[in-house]
Design an enzyme around this catalytic site. Structure first.
Site, PDB file in Angstrom:
ATOM      1  CB  SER A  27      -0.978  -0.001   1.171  1.00 23.68           C
ATOM      2  OG  SER A  27      -0.447  -0.614   2.285  1.00 23.68           O
ATOM      3  CG  HIS A  49      -2.982  -0.107  -2.731  1.00 24.86           C
ATOM      4  ND1 HIS A  49      -3.176   1.193  -2.352  1.00 24.86           N
ATOM      5  CD2 HIS A  49      -3.183  -0.847  -1.609  1.00 24.86           C
ATOM      6  CE1 HIS A  49      -3.477   1.235  -1.065  1.00 24.86           C
ATOM      7  NE2 HIS A  49      -3.498   0.011  -0.598  1.00 24.86           N
ATOM      8  CD  GLU A  97      -3.888   3.999  -4.914  1.00 28.59           C
ATOM      9  OE1 GLU A  97      -3.631   5.201  -5.035  1.00 28.59           O
ATOM     10  OE2 GLU A  97      -3.536   3.328  -3.919  1.00 28.59           O
TER      11      GLU A  97
END
Ligand code: 3H9
Length: 709
Positions: A417, A438, A450
């Site tokens: 992350s 992510h 993401e």
């Protein structure tokens, strides 16, 4: 007619069946040309003595998907859709609407003005205007209650949900389902029935029985008002929709239509409408990225997930839901079995909630999913997603092993992350195949993904990331490499700010309340309690070890954490959670701890009011969002908006933080940031992009429009 709406007569039945076809790709939106064409086609039908019944059908993949959203906010070019649909309904020869794809908004409203409706089984109907900050403005609030009653109409209109063809049949929205997939054939078959059975013109606007049954039932109306208000969470349009529906029970049809029009025009002029339409188009723009112009997605037929903890299990389940076989790899047999339990727990929960049945659960758990403690089991996977402990050394070591065992051409992803994907990729001999994916927790639920494109990531690999997002029904956002990518980087800023505000004198409970009132589902401290305060503690420890500069205002949080109060999971954090409740009560001891820290640091508390809290909270988010765009971490401002909407609970009816900034005015935001500089010059340094945009008289939307990927 025009090229977009055509009128034709079938040679059979002596020309008794006419066909009106709407052909306005991609989704047959009812823009000006469609409206004009429909009027002409309806007149042609009315004037055609041989035609006894008309079929109204869409060409291409769908019936009308609604009014043309691009026309909203521009001057109306007559005829208006309500005029067109009223005219259709007023025809004195029967019409049959044949629905395929989606009949949404103005599309369903057009269908409701036809005298009969048949839908192919795969079709869906709905009135989703509420998702655009609007209400059905072409009779939907007046006709749907007449067909299905006000309770079902309230459910459909205020949720904006898509209703399947079988449910639409059950509710009486359509008269028949057709087993085939050809709407024209279905429409003609129904038209033949109209001829054979001599079915009459039947106007929805004249069906008053269901609305008369509830006329004056103020108890029911108030119950509906309370339920809709609770769900609306600050959004206006669901409540306006309900008032229009209630009006349908009180007013004669044409008066109800006039009232609906007034409501529609009111909503059209709200910032919420502007924000939600921004979100609608941003949803579609965000998937347009440079890598998709040149890159070709690689196959995604099988996956391996390294790590069976919360994230690994969630990612696995989201891929199982998409029908992908997944091998989960853990370091030893015991951990592998624990990973299996984590996956099975989520699947069992799905059965309990009625999302799927036991047989499907067993298929996913036993046929598509396997666990292994041998990393060599990743050998056949098209994509390997590492979801191990958030530590660079561990990840690099894992990627070295993955590199040894993954097949050539496999996509290698890390679910980190915040860690540097370039560094992770450097542990392999194939950095071009490595990217960040992510996921957000719980990964089988949260829609944001993401897609972190590192320096050497090949366009095909980035394209595969987007293909995976689509397959998993997630919203992929392209992000560049930096600590926290788009979302967590911005989050870190406003969480820090929240801690500064607390230390400087504001109650954490007042901050949560302000953020909640702004439209978030929860405040930052409630979120901390949900995620676990131990996570933030570990993060802060790591950052300080890395030589984090800047203000540190989290001592009070560390102290709460040191007492073993990690939030919901321990029954106490910022709040007290009694008897396993998920709703916390403020904890006076927390306030004492905060007071103590303030006293030790010699801070005289200066509490902020709700407006002062939110001005700072938003300014911090926007300033960091601007930096993220300035540095190219996000491609466009709208990528920031989508990230915060789907991953962080930003209220959709406010459009996202950068849209919000545009609507407040960037000069106002910049002036705010400058005025806060006296409190902490380093933290409140304005982003250069913000300064430049204000200097140029531009805003974030100017950048969105200039971007052309
Ligand atoms: C309304 O009807 C008001 C009335 O009550 C009253 C009026 C007085 N207009 O989503 P996709 C574009 S409000 C203009 O990728 P899918 C979309 O931007 C309307 N454009 O495809 C995209 O363009 P691009 C109520 C529209 O297959 C392209 O079409 N209706 C519209 O994943 C393909 O779209 C709605 O809110 C539109 N109405 O999904 C329904 N719709 O290729 C909105 C789409 O340039 N639409 N476009 O990026 C949808 O929900 C989905 O598009 C749909 C298809 C489910 C239909």
């Amino acid at each position: 007619m025009n090229e977009i709406v055509s009128y034709a007569v079938l040679p059979d039945e002596a020309g008794a069946i006419a066909v009106i076809t709407i052909d306005n790709p991609p989704v047959n939106a009812a823009g000006h040309a469609v409206r004009e064409g429909l009027v002409k086609a309806a007149k042609a039908f009315a004037d055609d003595p041989s035609a006894k019944v008309a079929v109204v059908v869409g060409a291409g993949r769908t019936f009308i998907a609604g009014a043309d959203i691009k026309e909203f906010g521009k001057p109306l070019q007559p005829p208006s859709l309500p005029e067109v649909t009223n005219m259709l309904e007023a025809l004195d020869k029967p019409t049959v609407c044949a629905i395929h794809g989606t009949a949404l908004g103005g599309g369903l409203e057009t269908a409701l003005c036809c005298h009969y409706r048949v839908a192919v089984k795969s079709a869906r109907v709905g009135l989703p205007e509420v998702h655009l900050g609007l209400l059905p403005g072409s009779g939907g609030t007046q006709r749907l209650p007449r067909l299905v009653g006000i309770e079902a109409a309230t459910d459909i209109i205020t949720s904006g949900r898509h209703v399947s063809a079988p449910e639409a049949l059950k509710l009486g929205i359509v008269d028949a389902n057709d087993d085939g997939d050809d709407p024209l054939a279905a429409g003609i078959a129904f038209a033949r029935r109209v001829l054979a059975e001599n079915l009459p013109v039947r106007r929805t606007s004249e069906m008053n029985e269901k609305i008369e049954a509830v006329r004056g039932n103020t108890k029911l109306f108030d119950e509906l008002r309370a339920a809709v208000k609770k769900k609306a969470k600050g959004q206006i349009s669901p409540l306006t929709c309900l008032e229009a529906i209630i009006d349908s029970t009180e007013l004669p049809f044409m008066k109800g239509m006039a009232r609906e029009r007034e409501y529609f025009m009111e909503l059209l002029n709200t910032p919420q409408r502007e924000a939600m339409i921004h979100a609608f188009f941003a949803d579609r723009e965000v998937g347009k990225v440079p890598e998709l112009k040149t890159g070709h997605a690689r196959p995604l037929d099988g996956a391996a997930v390294i790590g069976g903890g919360t994230m690994g299990a969630g990612i696995t389940v989201s891929m199982l839901f998409a029908g992908m076989p997944v091998t989960m790899v853990e370091r030893d047999e015991e951990s592998a079995q624990r990973g299996r339990q984590n996956v099975e727990r989520i699947l069992d929960d799905g059965v309990k909630r009625g999302k799927f049945d036991q047989a499907h659960r067993d298929h996913l758990a036993n046929k598509l999913y396997s666990v292994s403690s041998d990393i060599a089991s990743i050998a056949s996977a098209d994509i390997v997603i590492e979801a191990a402990f958030e530590n660079m050394d561990i990840k690099k070591d894992l990627f070295r092993q993955i590199d040894q065992h993954a097949k050539a051409g496999a996509v290698l992803a890390s679910n980190t992350s915040y860690l540097n994907i370039n560094e992770i990729a450097s542990a392999t001999k194939r950095p071009q195949d490595v990217l960040g994916l992510h996921f957000f927790s719980p990964a089988h639920v949260m829609r944001l993904l993401e897609i972190v494109v590192a320096d050497k990531t090949h366009a095909d690999v980035a394209a595969t990331g987007f293909a995976l997002a689509k397959k998993l029904k997630k919203v992929g956002v392209r992000a560049g490499v930096c600590d926290g990518f788009i979302g967590n980087r911005i989050l870190e800023r406003y969480l820090s700010l929240a801690s500064f505000m607390v230390e400087d004198g504001t109650s954490p409970y007042d901050i949560d309340k302000a953020v909640l009132n702004f439209g978030y589902p929860m405040g930052p401290n409630q979120m901390g309690d949900l995620a676990g305060l131990d996570i933030g503690m570990a993060n802060r420890k790591r950052k300080r070890a890395e030589g984090w500069k800047g203000r540190y205002a989290s001592d009070y949080m560390d102290r709460i954490g040191e007492l073993g109060r990690f939030g919901q999971k321990t029954g106490r954090g910022f709040y007290i959670y009694e008897n396993g409740s998920r709703i916390g009560k403020p904890d006076p001891e927390v306030l004492e701890i905060i007071d103590q820290v303030r006293a030790e640091k010699g801070i005289t508390p200066k509490p902020l009011n709700e407006e002062e809290i939110m001005r700072r909270y938003m300014a911090a988010m926007i300033n960091e969002g601007a930096r993220v765009v300035e540095e190219g971490i996000a491609l466009r401002p709208l990528d920031v908006d989508i990230t915060m909407l789907y991953g962080y609970g930003f209220p959709r009816w406010r459009g996202g933080p950068l849209k919000y900034a545009d609507m407040v005015g960037l000069d106002t935001i910049l002036a705010d940031i400058r005025s806060f500089q006296s409190e902490d010059p380093e933290f409140w340094k304005p982003a250069q992009l913000l300064i430049d945009l204000v200097d140029r008289g531009e805003n974030f939307d100017t950048l969105n429009k200039k971007a052309n990927f």
